[in-house]
Design a protein around this motif. Structure first.
Motif, PDB file in Angstrom:
ATOM      1  N   SER A   6      51.086 105.251 -54.118  1.00 11.64           N
ATOM      2  CA  SER A   6      51.235 104.431 -55.307  1.00 11.64           C
ATOM      3  C   SER A   6      51.348 102.946 -54.956  1.00 11.64           C
ATOM      4  O   SER A   6      52.168 102.556 -54.145  1.00 11.64           O
ATOM      5  CB  SER A   6      52.489 104.853 -56.071  1.00 11.64           C
ATOM      6  OG  SER A   6      52.725 103.948 -57.124  1.00 11.64           O
ATOM      7  N   PRO A   7      50.518 102.123 -55.612  1.00  8.58           N
ATOM      8  CA  PRO A   7      50.621 100.685 -55.376  1.00  8.58           C
ATOM      9  C   PRO A   7      51.769 100.059 -56.170  1.00  8.58           C
ATOM     10  O   PRO A   7      51.978  98.871 -56.096  1.00  8.58           O
ATOM     11  CB  PRO A   7      49.265 100.157 -55.867  1.00  8.58           C
ATOM     12  CG  PRO A   7      48.873 101.117 -56.937  1.00  8.58           C
ATOM     13  CD  PRO A   7      49.433 102.458 -56.514  1.00  8.58           C
ATOM     14  N   LEU A   8      52.484 100.877 -56.927  1.00  9.90           N
ATOM     15  CA  LEU A   8      53.540 100.347 -57.783  1.00  9.90           C
ATOM     16  C   LEU A   8      54.807  99.972 -57.019  1.00  9.90           C
ATOM     17  O   LEU A   8      55.586  99.167 -57.489  1.00  9.90           O
ATOM     18  CB  LEU A   8      53.884 101.372 -58.873  1.00  9.90           C
ATOM     19  CG  LEU A   8      52.728 101.789 -59.787  1.00  9.90           C
ATOM     20  CD1 LEU A   8      53.172 102.893 -60.728  1.00  9.90           C
ATOM     21  CD2 LEU A   8      52.197 100.590 -60.545  1.00  9.90           C
ATOM     22  N   ILE A   9      55.033 100.564 -55.868  1.00  6.76           N
ATOM     23  CA  ILE A   9      56.221 100.271 -55.079  1.00  6.76           C
ATOM     24  C   ILE A   9      55.802  99.403 -53.891  1.00  6.76           C
ATOM     25  O   ILE A   9      54.957  99.796 -53.096  1.00  6.76           O
ATOM     26  CB  ILE A   9      56.896 101.565 -54.563  1.00  6.76           C
ATOM     27  CG1 ILE A   9      57.256 102.514 -55.716  1.00  6.76           C
ATOM     28  CG2 ILE A   9      58.126 101.231 -53.721  1.00  6.76           C
ATOM     29  CD1 ILE A   9      58.368 102.049 -56.612  1.00  6.76           C
ATOM     30  N   HIS A  10      56.402  98.225 -53.799  1.00  4.95           N
ATOM     31  CA  HIS A  10      56.037  97.285 -52.745  1.00  4.95           C
ATOM     32  C   HIS A  10      57.170  97.165 -51.726  1.00  4.95           C
ATOM     33  O   HIS A  10      58.337  97.126 -52.105  1.00  4.95           O
ATOM     34  CB  HIS A  10      55.746  95.910 -53.342  1.00  4.95           C
ATOM     35  CG  HIS A  10      54.650  95.944 -54.358  1.00  4.95           C
ATOM     36  ND1 HIS A  10      53.331  96.056 -54.017  1.00  4.95           N
ATOM     37  CD2 HIS A  10      54.688  95.907 -55.711  1.00  4.95           C
ATOM     38  CE1 HIS A  10      52.597  96.076 -55.109  1.00  4.95           C
ATOM     39  NE2 HIS A  10      53.395  96.006 -56.155  1.00  4.95           N
ATOM     40  N   PRO A  11      56.825  97.075 -50.451  1.00  2.00           N
ATOM     41  CA  PRO A  11      57.861  96.896 -49.430  1.00  2.00           C
ATOM     42  C   PRO A  11      58.440  95.485 -49.485  1.00  2.00           C
ATOM     43  O   PRO A  11      57.884  94.596 -50.136  1.00  2.00           O
ATOM     44  CB  PRO A  11      57.106  97.127 -48.122  1.00  2.00           C
ATOM     45  CG  PRO A  11      55.699  96.743 -48.423  1.00  2.00           C
ATOM     46  CD  PRO A  11      55.486  97.107 -49.876  1.00  2.00           C
ATOM     47  N   ILE A  12      59.542  95.318 -48.811  1.00  2.00           N
ATOM     48  CA  ILE A  12      60.127  93.989 -48.645  1.00  2.00           C
ATOM     49  C   ILE A  12      60.126  93.678 -47.160  1.00  2.00           C
ATOM     50  O   ILE A  12      60.200  94.585 -46.334  1.00  2.00           O
ATOM     51  CB  ILE A  12      61.560  93.916 -49.226  1.00  2.00           C
ATOM     52  CG1 ILE A  12      62.453  95.011 -48.622  1.00  2.00           C
ATOM     53  CG2 ILE A  12      61.535  93.999 -50.742  1.00  2.00           C
ATOM     54  CD1 ILE A  12      63.911  94.885 -48.982  1.00  2.00           C
ATOM     55  N   PRO A  13      60.014  92.415 -46.818  1.00  2.00           N
ATOM     56  CA  PRO A  13      60.018  92.068 -45.392  1.00  2.00           C
ATOM     57  C   PRO A  13      61.400  92.245 -44.802  1.00  2.00           C
ATOM     58  O   PRO A  13      62.407  92.122 -45.484  1.00  2.00           O
ATOM     59  CB  PRO A  13      59.605  90.591 -45.382  1.00  2.00           C
ATOM     60  CG  PRO A  13      59.938  90.087 -46.737  1.00  2.00           C
ATOM     61  CD  PRO A  13      59.863  91.254 -47.675  1.00  2.00           C
ATOM     62  N   LEU A 125      62.035 106.598 -48.896  1.00  2.00           N
ATOM     63  CA  LEU A 125      61.323 105.442 -48.334  1.00  2.00           C
ATOM     64  C   LEU A 125      60.080 105.881 -47.568  1.00  2.00           C
ATOM     65  O   LEU A 125      59.028 105.245 -47.681  1.00  2.00           O
ATOM     66  CB  LEU A 125      62.259 104.631 -47.427  1.00  2.00           C
ATOM     67  CG  LEU A 125      63.319 103.824 -48.166  1.00  2.00           C
ATOM     68  CD1 LEU A 125      64.361 103.299 -47.186  1.00  2.00           C
ATOM     69  CD2 LEU A 125      62.672 102.674 -48.940  1.00  2.00           C
ATOM     70  N   ALA A 126      60.191 106.965 -46.812  1.00  2.00           N
ATOM     71  CA  ALA A 126      59.044 107.468 -46.044  1.00  2.00           C
ATOM     72  C   ALA A 126      57.921 107.915 -46.972  1.00  2.00           C
ATOM     73  O   ALA A 126      56.738 107.703 -46.672  1.00  2.00           O
ATOM     74  CB  ALA A 126      59.473 108.603 -45.123  1.00  2.00           C
ATOM     75  N   MET A 127      58.276 108.506 -48.109  1.00  2.00           N
ATOM     76  CA  MET A 127      57.255 108.948 -49.070  1.00  2.00           C
ATOM     77  C   MET A 127      56.662 107.775 -49.841  1.00  2.00           C
ATOM     78  O   MET A 127      55.456 107.712 -50.055  1.00  2.00           O
ATOM     79  CB  MET A 127      57.852 109.964 -50.051  1.00  2.00           C
ATOM     80  CG  MET A 127      58.119 111.329 -49.433  1.00  2.00           C
ATOM     81  SD  MET A 127      58.665 112.547 -50.650  1.00  2.00           S
ATOM     82  CE  MET A 127      60.246 111.907 -51.140  1.00  2.00           C
ATOM     83  N   LEU A 128      57.519 106.861 -50.258  1.00  2.00           N
ATOM     84  CA  LEU A 128      57.062 105.722 -51.065  1.00  2.00           C
ATOM     85  C   LEU A 128      56.243 104.728 -50.257  1.00  2.00           C
ATOM     86  O   LEU A 128      55.287 104.146 -50.765  1.00  2.00           O
ATOM     87  CB  LEU A 128      58.265 104.979 -51.662  1.00  2.00           C
ATOM     88  CG  LEU A 128      59.074 105.707 -52.711  1.00  2.00           C
ATOM     89  CD1 LEU A 128      60.374 104.966 -52.970  1.00  2.00           C
ATOM     90  CD2 LEU A 128      58.269 105.834 -53.994  1.00  2.00           C
ATOM     91  N   LEU A 129      56.669 104.506 -49.020  1.00  2.00           N
ATOM     92  CA  LEU A 129      56.065 103.464 -48.179  1.00  2.00           C
ATOM     93  C   LEU A 129      55.739 104.040 -46.800  1.00  2.00           C
ATOM     94  O   LEU A 129      56.409 103.719 -45.811  1.00  2.00           O
ATOM     95  CB  LEU A 129      57.026 102.273 -48.065  1.00  2.00           C
ATOM     96  CG  LEU A 129      57.404 101.614 -49.395  1.00  2.00           C
ATOM     97  CD1 LEU A 129      58.614 100.720 -49.233  1.00  2.00           C
ATOM     98  CD2 LEU A 129      56.223 100.852 -49.968  1.00  2.00           C
ATOM     99  N   PRO A 130      54.730 104.885 -46.722  1.00  2.00           N
ATOM    100  CA  PRO A 130      54.446 105.591 -45.470  1.00  2.00           C
ATOM    101  C   PRO A 130      54.058 104.675 -44.293  1.00  2.00           C
ATOM    102  O   PRO A 130      54.178 105.079 -43.151  1.00  2.00           O
ATOM    103  CB  PRO A 130      53.304 106.538 -45.831  1.00  2.00           C
ATOM    104  CG  PRO A 130      52.706 105.986 -47.074  1.00  2.00           C
ATOM    105  CD  PRO A 130      53.800 105.250 -47.785  1.00  2.00           C
ATOM    106  N   ASP A 131      53.633 103.456 -44.586  1.00  2.00           N
ATOM    107  CA  ASP A 131      53.248 102.538 -43.512  1.00  2.00           C
ATOM    108  C   ASP A 131      54.412 101.689 -43.007  1.00  2.00           C
ATOM    109  O   ASP A 131      54.237 100.871 -42.102  1.00  2.00           O
ATOM    110  CB  ASP A 131      52.118 101.606 -43.985  1.00  2.00           C
ATOM    111  CG  ASP A 131      50.856 102.376 -44.332  1.00  2.00           C
ATOM    112  OD1 ASP A 131      50.655 103.476 -43.769  1.00  2.00           O
ATOM    113  OD2 ASP A 131      50.085 101.900 -45.175  1.00  2.00           O
ATOM    114  N   GLU A 132      55.572 101.858 -43.596  1.00  2.00           N
ATOM    115  CA  GLU A 132      56.750 101.068 -43.220  1.00  2.00           C
ATOM    116  C   GLU A 132      57.713 101.910 -42.383  1.00  2.00           C
ATOM    117  O   GLU A 132      57.649 103.133 -42.397  1.00  2.00           O
ATOM    118  CB  GLU A 132      57.465 100.557 -44.480  1.00  2.00           C
ATOM    119  CG  GLU A 132      56.611  99.717 -45.388  1.00  2.00           C
ATOM    120  CD  GLU A 132      56.171  98.404 -44.774  1.00  2.00           C
ATOM    121  OE1 GLU A 132      56.933  97.820 -43.969  1.00  2.00           O
ATOM    122  OE2 GLU A 132      55.063  97.945 -45.100  1.00  2.00           O
TER     123      GLU A 132
END
Length: 169
Positions: A6-13, A125-132
């Protein structure tokens, strides 16, 4: 729950808020605008590290970054002029607008005790942002959330929870 892609959840630095606040103070001292490379050089920062701080400040609505410059926005000026409680409120309001933080606020509000274990948070977090990196993202969320009195974290119980102030709809 949002799907993992989903592009709806964005990571934070992964940037600490005191660095963000220091950037704001430096910008204020320099008339409200400065070249990002010059700031990195003057602070002996790697530019890649400064980019994280710039991005964090931009996500919080405190600066904009046109053409490699960093510009102090009106909210950033308001933040600098504010007392500590107002600073916390400004950051809390900005975090509540961010997709990642609003996701966890909704999730926690839906739980009877308004808390989650660290393990469950890391799974989300792992599911929402798998590249983080979930551990790093978790630490940043806790750090920013604690400052803003949005979230809390009890290390003894490994529980992440909604702050009482933030729990008011």
């Amino acid at each position: 729950m949002a799907s993992p892609s989903s592009p709806l959840i964005h990571p934070i630095p992964d940037a600490q808020l005191p660095w963000v606040f220091g950037l704001l103070e430096m910008l204020e001292d320099r008339g409200g605008r400065e070249d990002g490379y010059k700031i990195a050089r003057d602070l002996s920062f790697k530019f890649s590290d400064l980019l994280k701080v710039m991005k964090a400040a931009e996500i919080l609505g405190l600066v904009s970054t046109p053409a490699g410059d960093v510009v102090l926005e009106p909210l950033g000026r308001e933040f600098l002029a504010a007392d500590m409680n107002t600073r916390k409120r400004i950051i809390r309001e900005q975090l509540q607008k961010h997709s990642l933080f609003s996701y966890f606020v909704r999730l926690l509000r839906g739980r009877e005790d308004h808390s989650l274990s660290k393990e469950v948070m890391l799974e989300h977090l792992a599911m929402l942002l798998p590249d983080e990196r979930p551990e790093r993202m978790f630490a940043t969320i806790v750090g920013w959330g604690r400052f803003a009195e949005l979230f809390g974290y009890n290390k003894d119980d490994d529980r992440f929870y909604l702050d009482e102030e933030a729990d008011k709809p």
